[in-house]
Each structure stands twice: as structure tokens, then as C-alpha cells.
Design a protein around this motif. Sequence first.
Motif, mmCIF file in Angstrom:
data_model
loop_
_atom_site.group_PDB
_atom_site.id
_atom_site.type_symbol
_atom_site.label_atom_id
_atom_site.label_comp_id
_atom_site.label_asym_id
_atom_site.label_seq_id
_atom_site.Cartn_x
_atom_site.Cartn_y
_atom_site.Cartn_z
ATOM 1 N N GLN A 121 51.763 31.453 33.886
ATOM 2 C CA GLN A 121 50.571 31.579 33.052
ATOM 3 C C GLN A 121 49.407 31.013 33.832
ATOM 4 O O GLN A 121 49.552 30.029 34.544
ATOM 5 C CB GLN A 121 50.757 30.836 31.734
ATOM 6 N N LYS A 122 48.288 31.655 33.695
ATOM 7 C CA LYS A 122 47.153 31.245 34.513
ATOM 8 C C LYS A 122 45.861 31.379 33.731
ATOM 9 O O LYS A 122 45.627 32.369 33.047
ATOM 10 C CB LYS A 122 47.093 32.153 35.749
ATOM 11 N N ASP A 123 45.026 30.362 33.836
ATOM 12 C CA ASP A 123 43.674 30.477 33.287
ATOM 13 C C ASP A 123 42.857 31.373 34.202
ATOM 14 O O ASP A 123 42.836 31.172 35.421
ATOM 15 C CB ASP A 123 43.024 29.097 33.177
ATOM 16 N N ILE A 124 42.227 32.351 33.617
ATOM 17 C CA ILE A 124 41.442 33.307 34.383
ATOM 18 C C ILE A 124 39.967 32.998 34.233
ATOM 19 O O ILE A 124 39.484 32.757 33.120
ATOM 20 C CB ILE A 124 41.734 34.756 33.928
ATOM 21 N N LEU A 125 39.296 33.016 35.330
ATOM 22 C CA LEU A 125 37.867 32.709 35.331
ATOM 23 C C LEU A 125 37.106 33.668 34.422
ATOM 24 O O LEU A 125 37.233 34.883 34.538
ATOM 25 C CB LEU A 125 37.316 32.812 36.763
ATOM 26 N N GLY A 126 36.324 33.110 33.513
ATOM 27 C CA GLY A 126 35.518 33.932 32.629
ATOM 28 C C GLY A 126 36.239 34.421 31.404
ATOM 29 O O GLY A 126 35.634 35.025 30.526
ATOM 30 N N LYS A 128 38.494 33.650 28.036
ATOM 31 C CA LYS A 128 38.681 32.572 27.072
ATOM 32 C C LYS A 128 40.154 32.177 26.973
ATOM 33 O O LYS A 128 40.487 31.023 26.740
ATOM 34 C CB LYS A 128 38.159 33.035 25.703
ATOM 35 N N TYR A 129 41.029 33.166 27.154
ATOM 36 C CA TYR A 129 42.461 32.920 26.988
ATOM 37 C C TYR A 129 43.195 33.104 28.317
ATOM 38 O O TYR A 129 42.803 33.921 29.149
ATOM 39 C CB TYR A 129 43.034 33.860 25.929
ATOM 40 N N PRO A 130 44.281 32.357 28.511
ATOM 41 C CA PRO A 130 45.025 32.470 29.772
ATOM 42 C C PRO A 130 45.772 33.792 29.864
ATOM 43 O O PRO A 130 46.030 34.451 28.867
ATOM 44 C CB PRO A 130 46.011 31.302 29.703
ATOM 45 N N ARG A 131 46.119 34.158 31.088
ATOM 46 C CA ARG A 131 46.900 35.369 31.327
ATOM 47 C C ARG A 131 48.349 34.972 31.564
ATOM 48 O O ARG A 131 48.641 34.054 32.333
ATOM 49 C CB ARG A 131 46.346 36.116 32.537
ATOM 50 N N SER A 153 42.330 39.363 24.344
ATOM 51 C CA SER A 153 40.965 39.797 24.549
ATOM 52 C C SER A 153 40.010 38.673 24.162
ATOM 53 O O SER A 153 40.179 38.017 23.139
ATOM 54 C CB SER A 153 40.688 41.047 23.713
ATOM 55 N N THR A 154 39.027 38.441 24.990
ATOM 56 C CA THR A 154 38.040 37.406 24.702
ATOM 57 C C THR A 154 37.252 37.738 23.443
ATOM 58 O O THR A 154 36.969 36.864 22.626
ATOM 59 C CB THR A 154 37.072 37.247 25.898
ATOM 60 N N GLU A 155 36.910 39.025 23.293
ATOM 61 C CA GLU A 155 36.111 39.449 22.141
ATOM 62 C C GLU A 155 36.926 39.413 20.859
ATOM 63 O O GLU A 155 36.431 39.039 19.814
ATOM 64 C CB GLU A 155 35.581 40.868 22.356
#
Length: 299
Positions: A121-126, A128-131, A153-155
Motif C-alpha cells: 500500500q502506498k500513499d500517492i502524491l496528490g 487523498k487515499y492510498p493505493r 477516488s479523491t472526489e
Amino acid sequence: MGSSTAIVLSELIQLHSLAKTLSDQLNQSQVELSRTIARDIIFAIEKTICAAKTCIRGEAEHELSNGRVQDFHKTIHEFDCREQKIPKKRKRLCGWASHVRVSTEGAEMPHDGHSWRKYGQKDILGAKYPRAYYRCTHRKNRGCSAMKQVQKSTENPSVLDITYLGNHTCSNPQQDYSASNSHLLDQHQRFLDRQKNLMKNLDFQSQHNQDPKSMESFPSSVVLDGAKADNEFFFSSPLMSPASTGSNCLSLPPFDPELDELISAAISEAESPVMDFDFMRELGMMDVDTQFDTSIFFA
DNA sequence: TCAATTTGACCGCC
DNA sequence: GGCGGTCAAATTGA
């Protein structure tokens, strides 16, 4: 590639642009039916473009030896980028890849017919939620190389962006619909036939310019707004702009017992609320970057 | 006990 | 050097 196919694609792209412009400019309070028709035009064109792109890709592969492929892939790629606003800088994906958007609506993670093991699991730049990163459970014992990446989805946190990488080589028994569940294919075909009839009826309405009052008595309707009904199939192509997403919702009237029967039977016979995305892709229901609302399976 | 998940570290690409 | 993807040890839970 055949020049006729290229012309078809070119014309469709232009038509798609025009229809979207028309849809955007129409005033909702005055010409709702026109908006519906315009949206339907966009939907139909987008489906055709997807089909044409599939043809072109197939022909392009066939003509690899002629060295005329690059222009095509460039054209398609540019079109994809323009419509999806995909940044050109994108990490190279290994082999086959497909992007799916899934509305979870209460379910944490919709089952897609395969078993997966999360390996990272990784926090993705920009974002809101990790991938989250998943591999097929059968990677070790069967050498299956399928992977998927899941990100909220961030939205809209209820929507999952799922990217499938690689093909399943593990022949997961749950996905062997063609062999053990051929009747589901038959039911699905019946459902598609019903869908066509709905579209024909819509065409009939537009030709006869029915007023909103007479529309009320019409049993099959296309969802006009973004508001989602419970029993709603949600079709979206990679070419769909967020503003026009609602146009791809095919509403299934709750008072259509035959349709309800088809769907509930298909769901119950699958033992679990599973919709196999590979299966849908093979049927042509989903192309790459498809949004699919699974809320009907978790109601 | 073993399979699945979590999470920090590492690696390679841009 | 930053970022995304993967590895692998630690942890969790059935």
C-alpha cells in the motif's frame, strides 16, 4: 489499417465533440427531452468509437510489418489523452492493462471473481487515499501474473479506481462462465436485447416529439439527472466527461418484472454478488476505463 | 499453525 | 532526488 475505418473514427470523434457541445449548451429547464437525446447520441457515438478503436488496434497489429502502426496508436493515444485528461507522463504498464471505476456504495470491495493477495500500500502524491497493490493468490502455485491496483477516488470515496495489470493464467474456476454458466450468457444476451428495445423506444419518442406528460406513461426511461436509482446500470466509456456521466445510466424500471427476474436470477445463480470484469470485457460490455456501478449487487 | 494483511525499507525510473 | 512499485519482516486472525 483500412482507410475507411480511420475515416469512421475521425468522423465519430467530430460527431462526439459536436454532440457534447450541443448537450452542454441546451438549457435543462426548457428542453429536457433534447438533452436526453443529445446525451444518448453521445453515448451511442462513444460506444461506436470504442468499437472502431478495437477494430483499428486489431488491424494495426495485422499490419505491423508495413510499419504504418505508429501513427494510429499516436492518434488513438492523443484522443484518449484529450478525452480522459490522462497525463502523458505515465509509468509504463507491463503488458495488458485495464482501468475500471467501481462504485462500492456500502461494500468495502466488490468481488471481481478472482482471489487477490494484498502485497503493498502506498500513499500517492496528490491523492487523498492510498493505493493498494494486489497480486493474484495463485501467483506462486500457478504462476499467475495478474495484478491490480485499487485506489479510492479523491472526489468520491465510494468509487474505487481499479487498474488491472496482466491476464489471469490461473484459470480461476469462478470465472469459467462460458463452460459452467452458459445460461448466464443467454440471460445476459436477453438483457442486452431488452436494452436495445429501450433505446428503440427512446428513438420513437424523439421522432414523435412527445411532451413530458406523455413521457410519464412510458415505462422505459433514461435517467435524466445524476441522481442514481437503486436498480441502475451505469455505463461509462473512457471518453465520458464527468458532466455527461449521467447520460450513461440506463434505468431499469422497477415495475418491469421480466427484467428484474433476469437480473435477480443472474445474481442469485452466481452464488455471490460477483460480477467478473474479465467476463464483461469478453462480452464487450466493458472496454478499458469503464465505470461500473455495483450498488445493485449490494443493495 | 498458516495464510493474509500491514508497513517500513528498498529499488528503479524519470 | 522524488515518486511509484515491490519486497519482506512483523503482525493479525481464523
